[in-house]
Design a protein around this motif. Structure first.
Motif, PDB file in Angstrom:
ATOM      1  N   LYS A 126      -3.785   2.350  52.434  1.00 26.46           N
ATOM      2  CA  LYS A 126      -4.152   3.154  51.256  1.00 26.46           C
ATOM      3  C   LYS A 126      -5.398   2.622  50.561  1.00 26.46           C
ATOM      4  CE  LYS A 126      -0.041   5.723  50.338  1.00 26.46           C
ATOM      5  NZ  LYS A 126       0.734   6.428  49.302  1.00 26.46           N
ATOM      6  N   ILE A 127      -5.592   1.327  50.588  1.00 27.26           N
ATOM      7  CA  ILE A 127      -6.825   0.775  50.002  1.00 27.26           C
ATOM      8  C   ILE A 127      -8.026   1.236  50.827  1.00 27.26           C
ATOM      9  CG2 ILE A 127      -8.139  -1.347  49.581  1.00 27.26           C
ATOM     10  CD1 ILE A 127      -5.391  -2.692  48.937  1.00 27.26           C
ATOM     11  N   ASP A 152      -0.026   3.783  45.291  1.00 27.66           N
ATOM     12  CA  ASP A 152      -1.089   4.665  44.793  1.00 27.66           C
ATOM     13  C   ASP A 152      -1.611   4.168  43.442  1.00 27.66           C
ATOM     14  OD1 ASP A 152      -0.885   6.305  47.001  1.00 27.66           O
ATOM     15  OD2 ASP A 152       0.368   7.803  45.997  1.00 27.66           O
ATOM     16  N   VAL A 176      -3.840   1.188  43.948  1.00 28.13           N
ATOM     17  CA  VAL A 176      -5.178   1.571  44.453  1.00 28.13           C
ATOM     18  C   VAL A 176      -6.017   2.146  43.309  1.00 28.13           C
ATOM     19  CG1 VAL A 176      -6.431   3.100  46.035  1.00 28.13           C
ATOM     20  CG2 VAL A 176      -4.371   1.919  46.822  1.00 28.13           C
ATOM     21  N   ARG A 209      -9.542   0.984  41.877  1.00 25.20           N
ATOM     22  CA  ARG A 209     -10.671   1.915  41.763  1.00 25.20           C
ATOM     23  C   ARG A 209     -11.370   1.778  40.404  1.00 25.20           C
ATOM     24  NH1 ARG A 209     -11.049   6.394  44.767  1.00 25.20           N
ATOM     25  NH2 ARG A 209      -8.801   6.627  44.928  1.00 25.20           N
TER      26      ARG A 209
END
Lengths: 138, 62
Positions: A20-21, A125, A128, A132
């Motif tokens: 996911k990263i 999520d 991440v 971000r």
């Protein structure tokens, strides 16, 4: 930006984190996979990590060479992961100047007040998204 | 966390077998349960009911 993903045992959480990263933050992020065993390292490498290593010394040597350390809460708990996470590993992560962004899950009987009972994919999520925010250009 | 928890139903009793289950895999000799940490448990049972909004899976012995 260099991100260290730490996992042990089966490596499933590290694998999902790495995937996911990579998907969320793109190819310019350097992901260093550090497993407490070679199975976990291998899984994270196959999930898209740039580089990987295994064991206590890998954690100690790399913990200060990255901007972020991610994983489950277990990475700062000595003797967690059925003993795979050694006191020296926990110390290295704790001493590192890297920002630690951790999932509030563990098998060490530790409960974190104030966290939401979310499914693991949702927690990943959120992790991440937190990364971000540190990368405005992504 | 709120992955599914797996219970064994014995009459009115619900016995918690595994928490935070990630995978439920039917096998010849039962059902393999694997949690998010990779911990596995083989149970000689079959699925009786799944209430996924409640994150519960109920098994019964075979």
């Amino acid at each position: 930006m260099r991100i260290m993903v730490i996992d042990g045992q089966g490596g499933g959480i590290g694998k999902h984190l790495t995937e996911k990263i990579r998907k969320g933050l793109g190819p310019e992020v350097e992901i260093i996979a550090i497993g407490t065993n070679s199975v976990a390292t291998s899984l994270m490498l196959r999930a898209g990590a740039n580089d990987g290593a295994t064991g206590e010394n890998a954690v100690i040597q790399n913990a200060d060479q990255v901007d972020f350390i991610v994983g489950s809460l277990a990475v700062i708990v000595a003797h967690s992961m059925l003993g795979e996470l050694t006191p020296a590993m926990a110390e290295a992560v704790g001493k590192s100047k890297a920002k630690k962004i951790l999932l509030p899950i563990n098998r060490s009987g530790i409960e974190i007040v104030g966290t939401m009972a979310e499914p693991l994919p949702h927690l990943i999520d959120a992790l991440v998204e937190r990364l971000r925010k540190e990368m405005p250009h992504v | 966390m709120c992955e599914a928890n797996v219970y064994l139903k014995k009459g009115q009793e619900e016995i918690l077998l595994v928490e935070n289950v990630d995978r439920v895999v039917p096998q010849e000799d039962g059902i393999l349960l694997e949690d998010i940490f990779g911990r596995r448990k083989l149970v000689r049972a079959k699925i009786k009911e799944m209430t996924l909004v409640d994150h519960k899976i109920f098994l019964e012995e075979v």
